[in-house]
Design a protein around this motif. Structure first.
Motif, PDB file in Angstrom:
ATOM      1  N   THR A 137     -15.790  52.472  38.163  1.00  0.00           N
ATOM      2  CA  THR A 137     -16.924  52.804  39.030  1.00  0.00           C
ATOM      3  C   THR A 137     -17.003  54.317  39.229  1.00  0.00           C
ATOM      4  OG1 THR A 137     -16.789  50.674  40.153  1.00  0.00           O
ATOM      5  CG2 THR A 137     -17.969  52.432  41.298  1.00  0.00           C
TER       6      THR A 137
ATOM      7  N   ARG B 281     -17.859  43.121  27.408  1.00  0.00           N
ATOM      8  CA  ARG B 281     -16.699  43.972  27.109  1.00  0.00           C
ATOM      9  C   ARG B 281     -15.867  43.377  25.974  1.00  0.00           C
ATOM     10  NH1 ARG B 281     -12.435  46.305  31.501  1.00  0.00           N
ATOM     11  NH2 ARG B 281     -11.547  47.872  30.140  1.00  0.00           N
TER      12      ARG B 281
ATOM     13  N   VAL C  79     -11.859  48.028  38.037  1.00  0.00           N
ATOM     14  CA  VAL C  79     -13.244  48.179  38.486  1.00  0.00           C
ATOM     15  C   VAL C  79     -13.396  49.454  39.304  1.00  0.00           C
ATOM     16  CG1 VAL C  79     -15.051  47.162  39.936  1.00  0.00           C
ATOM     17  CG2 VAL C  79     -13.685  45.699  38.444  1.00  0.00           C
TER      18      VAL C  79
ATOM     19  N   PHE D 263     -20.430  51.299  30.927  1.00  0.00           N
ATOM     20  CA  PHE D 263     -21.365  50.293  31.431  1.00  0.00           C
ATOM     21  C   PHE D 263     -21.055  48.905  30.875  1.00  0.00           C
ATOM     22  CE2 PHE D 263     -25.469  48.004  31.229  1.00  0.00           C
ATOM     23  CZ  PHE D 263     -25.712  47.924  32.589  1.00  0.00           C
TER      24      PHE D 263
ATOM     25  N   PHE E  57     -18.859  46.533  32.881  1.00  0.00           N
ATOM     26  CA  PHE E  57     -19.374  45.845  34.067  1.00  0.00           C
ATOM     27  C   PHE E  57     -20.163  44.581  33.739  1.00  0.00           C
ATOM     28  CE2 PHE E  57     -19.066  50.316  35.585  1.00  0.00           C
ATOM     29  CZ  PHE E  57     -18.119  50.100  36.566  1.00  0.00           C
TER      30      PHE E  57
END
Length: 189
Positions: free
Chosen positions: A40, A95, A36, A87, A90
């Motif tokens: 990010t 995913r 993550v 994107f 997230f």
């Protein structure tokens, strides 16, 4: 606000985007690839690069012409496609659905072709235009060459990608550019 000031601020966006992209390397080394934290940094960098890349063309539009425009457009499209892929990481459950899908494969291909092809063309036209210092074009080539480093998950590519943007953005922000029209008047006088 005049055009030069807008270009200067877009250069600052390039610089910040490069720093964000470089942030992917230490976060992937610490927390792992596709963590993550890494994603990010990547997501922020993609958005900023999509916007800031306009300045890469604007500062040398006269010197690079249509090839400069095509290269910058390809880079922007590559960044937008990469933004879309990042994107999906997230969104819970998306995913897993996206991985291996035709849409994700096509988007990844568009992102890679746009980014690599656009960057290669951009480095060539930038080197020939002589607006940026030569090392900016070299940084873009080094970025592409870093794709071939024999390192698992190519964790250092993001560092070199970000470094190229930091170099270009810094030159735009501080005004370390020499348009060919200025070079001609310097040589003539």
């Amino acid at each position: 606000m005049n055009v030069n000031r807008v270009i200067q601020w877009l250069g600052m966006i390039c610089l910040i985007a490069g720093i964000a992209r470089m942030g992917m390397t230490p976060t992937s080394l610490i927390w792992g690839t596709d963590s993550v934290q890494e994603l990010t940094f990547g997501f922020i960098a993609c958005i900023l690069m999509s916007v800031g890349s306009i300045a890469l063309y604007m500062v040398q539009s006269r010197e690079t012409g249509i090839l400069g425009f095509i290269s910058t457009l390809a880079i922007i499209i590559g960044n937008v496609a990469t933004t879309a892929l990042v994107f999906t990481a997230f969104l819970p459950g998306v995913r897993e659905i996206a991985e291996g899908s035709a849409v994700a494969g096509i988007t990844q291909m568009i992102g890679m072709i746009g980014m690599t092809g656009g960057t290669l063309l951009y480095a060539i036209v930038t080197f020939r235009a002589k607006v940026f210092p030569r090392w900016v074009a070299v940084l873009h080539l080094v970025m592409l060459l870093s794709l071939f480093l024999p390192i698992e998950d190519n964790k250092y590519f993001a560092f070199f990608w970000g470094l190229a943007y930091v170099g270009a953005g810094l030159c735009i922000w501080i005004g370390k550019l020499s348009p060919r029209s200025a070079q001609g008047s310097t040589n003539a006088g």
